[in-house]
Design a protein around this motif. Structure first.
Motif, short mmCIF file in Angstrom:
data_model
loop_
_atom_site.label_atom_id
_atom_site.label_comp_id
_atom_site.label_asym_id
_atom_site.label_seq_id
_atom_site.Cartn_x
_atom_site.Cartn_y
_atom_site.Cartn_z
N ALA A 1 0.71 -1.48 0.10
CA ALA A 1 0.10 -0.08 -0.52
C ALA A 1 0.33 0.97 0.15
O ALA A 1 2.41 1.12 0.28
N PHE A 2 0.23 2.27 -0.46
CA PHE A 2 0.79 3.64 -0.62
C PHE A 2 0.24 4.85 -0.05
O PHE A 2 -0.98 5.26 -0.34
N PRO A 3 0.23 4.55 1.55
CA PRO A 3 -1.51 5.24 2.23
C PRO A 3 -0.90 6.78 1.92
O PRO A 3 0.15 7.62 1.55
N GLY A 4 -1.88 7.42 1.63
CA GLY A 4 -2.31 9.21 1.09
C GLY A 4 -2.61 9.15 -0.41
O GLY A 4 -2.84 10.14 -0.41
N LEU A 5 -2.68 8.27 -1.63
CA LEU A 5 -2.66 8.45 -2.67
C LEU A 5 -3.77 7.41 -2.96
O LEU A 5 -4.51 7.10 -2.72
N ASP A 6 -4.33 8.50 -3.96
CA ASP A 6 -5.93 8.51 -4.45
C ASP A 6 -5.70 6.89 -4.99
O ASP A 6 -4.86 6.21 -5.30
N LYS A 7 -7.31 6.60 -5.54
CA LYS A 7 -6.94 5.51 -6.27
C LYS A 7 -6.92 5.80 -7.74
O LYS A 7 -7.69 7.07 -7.90
N GLY A 8 -6.33 4.75 -8.56
CA GLY A 8 -5.94 4.18 -9.78
C GLY A 8 -4.73 5.91 -10.08
O GLY A 8 -4.57 5.85 -11.41
N GLU A 9 -3.60 5.62 -8.92
CA GLU A 9 -2.61 6.22 -9.68
C GLU A 9 -1.79 5.04 -9.64
O GLU A 9 -1.66 3.81 -9.65
N THR A 10 -0.80 5.11 -10.70
CA THR A 10 0.06 4.05 -11.27
C THR A 10 1.47 3.90 -10.67
O THR A 10 1.59 5.18 -10.22
N LEU A 11 1.21 3.34 -10.86
CA LEU A 11 3.18 2.58 -10.18
C LEU A 11 3.59 2.00 -10.70
O LEU A 11 3.40 0.21 -11.24
N GLN A 12 5.09 1.41 -10.88
CA GLN A 12 5.80 1.10 -11.05
C GLN A 12 6.89 -0.12 -11.00
O GLN A 12 7.09 0.07 -9.69
N VAL A 13 6.85 -1.09 -11.27
CA VAL A 13 7.50 -2.32 -10.99
C VAL A 13 9.08 -2.10 -11.26
O VAL A 13 9.48 -1.59 -12.56
N GLN A 14 9.95 -1.86 -10.26
CA GLN A 14 11.28 -2.47 -10.39
C GLN A 14 12.14 -3.12 -10.03
O GLN A 14 11.54 -3.58 -9.49
N VAL A 15 13.10 -3.39 -10.66
CA VAL A 15 13.61 -4.18 -10.44
C VAL A 15 15.65 -3.84 -10.64
O VAL A 15 15.88 -3.41 -10.79
N LYS A 16 16.20 -5.09 -9.48
CA LYS A 16 17.81 -4.61 -9.11
C LYS A 16 18.26 -6.12 -8.85
O LYS A 16 17.76 -6.93 -8.74
N ASP A 17 19.34 -6.01 -9.83
CA ASP A 17 20.15 -7.33 -9.69
C ASP A 17 21.81 -6.68 -9.36
O ASP A 17 22.16 -6.31 -8.97
N PRO A 18 22.13 -8.02 -8.17
CA PRO A 18 23.22 -7.58 -7.49
C PRO A 18 25.05 -6.98 -8.52
O PRO A 18 24.37 -7.68 -9.56
N GLY A 19 24.49 -5.88 -7.91
CA GLY A 19 25.99 -5.37 -9.03
C GLY A 19 25.25 -4.28 -9.53
O GLY A 19 25.93 -3.53 -10.87
N GLU A 20 23.85 -4.27 -9.95
CA GLU A 20 23.29 -3.09 -10.89
C GLU A 20 22.94 -2.31 -10.07
O GLU A 20 22.09 -2.40 -8.76
N SER A 21 22.72 -1.46 -11.13
CA SER A 21 21.82 -0.01 -10.05
C SER A 21 20.13 -0.69 -10.73
O SER A 21 19.14 -1.41 -10.95
N TRP A 22 18.53 0.52 -10.03
CA TRP A 22 17.60 -0.15 -10.20
C TRP A 22 17.07 0.49 -11.72
O TRP A 22 17.25 0.85 -12.27
N ASP A 23 16.25 -0.65 -12.00
CA ASP A 23 15.90 -0.45 -13.45
C ASP A 23 14.07 -0.89 -13.32
O ASP A 23 13.86 -2.24 -12.98
N GLU A 24 13.99 -0.05 -14.30
CA GLU A 24 12.30 -0.88 -14.82
C GLU A 24 12.06 -1.94 -15.13
O GLU A 24 12.54 -2.19 -16.56
N PHE A 25 11.24 -2.70 -14.22
CA PHE A 25 10.81 -3.45 -14.12
C PHE A 25 9.49 -3.62 -15.69
O PHE A 25 8.69 -2.80 -15.28
N PRO A 26 9.10 -4.26 -16.89
CA PRO A 26 8.23 -4.07 -17.79
C PRO A 26 6.10 -4.53 -17.52
O PRO A 26 5.77 -5.30 -17.31
N VAL A 27 6.58 -3.33 -15.96
CA VAL A 27 5.50 -3.92 -15.32
C VAL A 27 4.95 -3.14 -14.61
O VAL A 27 5.76 -2.46 -13.35
N THR A 28 3.23 -2.52 -14.68
CA THR A 28 2.83 -0.97 -13.65
C THR A 28 1.55 -1.87 -13.28
O THR A 28 0.91 -2.86 -14.09
N THR A 29 0.67 -1.29 -12.07
CA THR A 29 -0.22 -1.33 -11.83
C THR A 29 -1.11 -0.67 -11.40
O THR A 29 -0.23 0.70 -11.12
#
Length: 288
Positions: A219-247
């Motif tokens: 949950a993101f307390p304080g956000l309204d219904k219908g806000e877009t969230l981006q899934v991010q992934v990070k592998d060892p030794g690398e920085s955060w990157d966008e995973f091809p999934v939103t919700t």
């Protein structure tokens, strides 16, 4: 006990119905033989009035002991229908006309005989008691009114009812007064300035086979219904990157989505709200 004649009983029952309707205001259909007099509303005073009226209409005398034993309508009907014909003691017997009288007009007027004190009709005695009680009540009410008016006049003359008091003498020097401190208003925190709880993220299983779906929920307390969230992934030794999934967020900022990956090894996942740059804590998942 001998049975009364049906015609006589019917006549008595009809008159009794008329009397009870007038005395206790009951329904005529309620006056049946088995009905109890007290259930019809006949109390100790009404039963005396009923017995007196029955005796007057049928020219019979019902003594007090007989009246006190009346319980039902059938008892009252039988008391008159089976009566021995004795009239009220107040009835006066006059001498028969002389043989020379040829009609009722020729009869001399009967001489009234004084009724002895011992033969006063019980019905008249009860009526006298009722009249006496009425006059006692009326006299008592009159005395109370006179007493009340006299007391009111006495209070008015003496001034006892005057509640006006002389004004108190004011002191020549006013007493010093201590200023009342003004309370400091308590500041109410602005709801918009209250920080929302931190976002949350949970995962049912931290180890899944390659290509199998797993759930990311939080949950993101304080956000309204219908806000877009981006899934991010990070592998060892690398920085955060966008995973091809939103919700999308639901009520209260809650979210739930499922993802899968065929890449094995230990990977970290999180969700971020791009507009506010808020992110959930990261969770580790071992693929394989």
């Amino acid at each position: 006990m001998p049975h009364p004649d049906d015609t006589r009983s019917e006549e008595v029952r009809s008159e009794l119905t008329d009397i009870l309707v007038q005395v206790v205001d009951c329904a005529p259909t309620d006056v049946v033989d088995r009905a109890k007099l007290k259930d019809l509303g006949v109390d100790s005073l009404a039963i005396v009035e009923m017995a007196d009226e029955l005796g007057r209409r049928f020219d019979v005398y019902l003594p007090d002991e007989s009246v006190n034993e009346l319980r039902t309508v059938a008892d009252a009907v039988a008391a008159v229908a089976l009566h021995d014909g004795i009239r009220s003691p107040r009835s006066t017997t006059y001498a028969a006309a002389s043989p020379a009288a040829s009609s009722l007009d020729d009869l001399p007027p009967p001489e009234p005989e004084p009724t002895p004190a011992a033969e006063v009709d019980p019905g008249e005695r009860r009526s006298a008691f009722r009249r006496m009680a009425f006059w006692f009540a009326a006299i008592g009410a009159a005395v109370g009114i006179v007493f009340g008016l006299g007391s009111a006049a006495l209070i008015g003359v003496t001034g006892l009812g005057d509640t006006t008091l002389p004004p108190l003498a004011l002191p020549s020097t006013p007493a010093p007064t201590t200023p009342t401190p003004t309370p400091t208003p308590t500041q109410t925190p602005d709801p918009e300035q209250t920080a929302d709880p931190d976002p949350t993220l949970t995962i049912p299983n931290t180890q899944v086979p390659p290509g199998e779906r797993f759930t990311l929920e939080g949950a993101f307390p304080g956000l309204d219904k219908g806000e877009t969230l981006q899934v991010q992934v990070k592998d060892p030794g690398e920085s955060w990157d966008e995973f091809p999934v939103t919700t999308k967020t639901r009520d209260g900022g809650a979210f739930k989505t499922q993802i899968y990956t065929s890449r094995t090894g230990e990977r970290q996942f999180r969700l971020t709200h791009v507009q506010s740059e808020k992110t959930t804590p990261a969770v580790k998942v071992t693929i394989g």
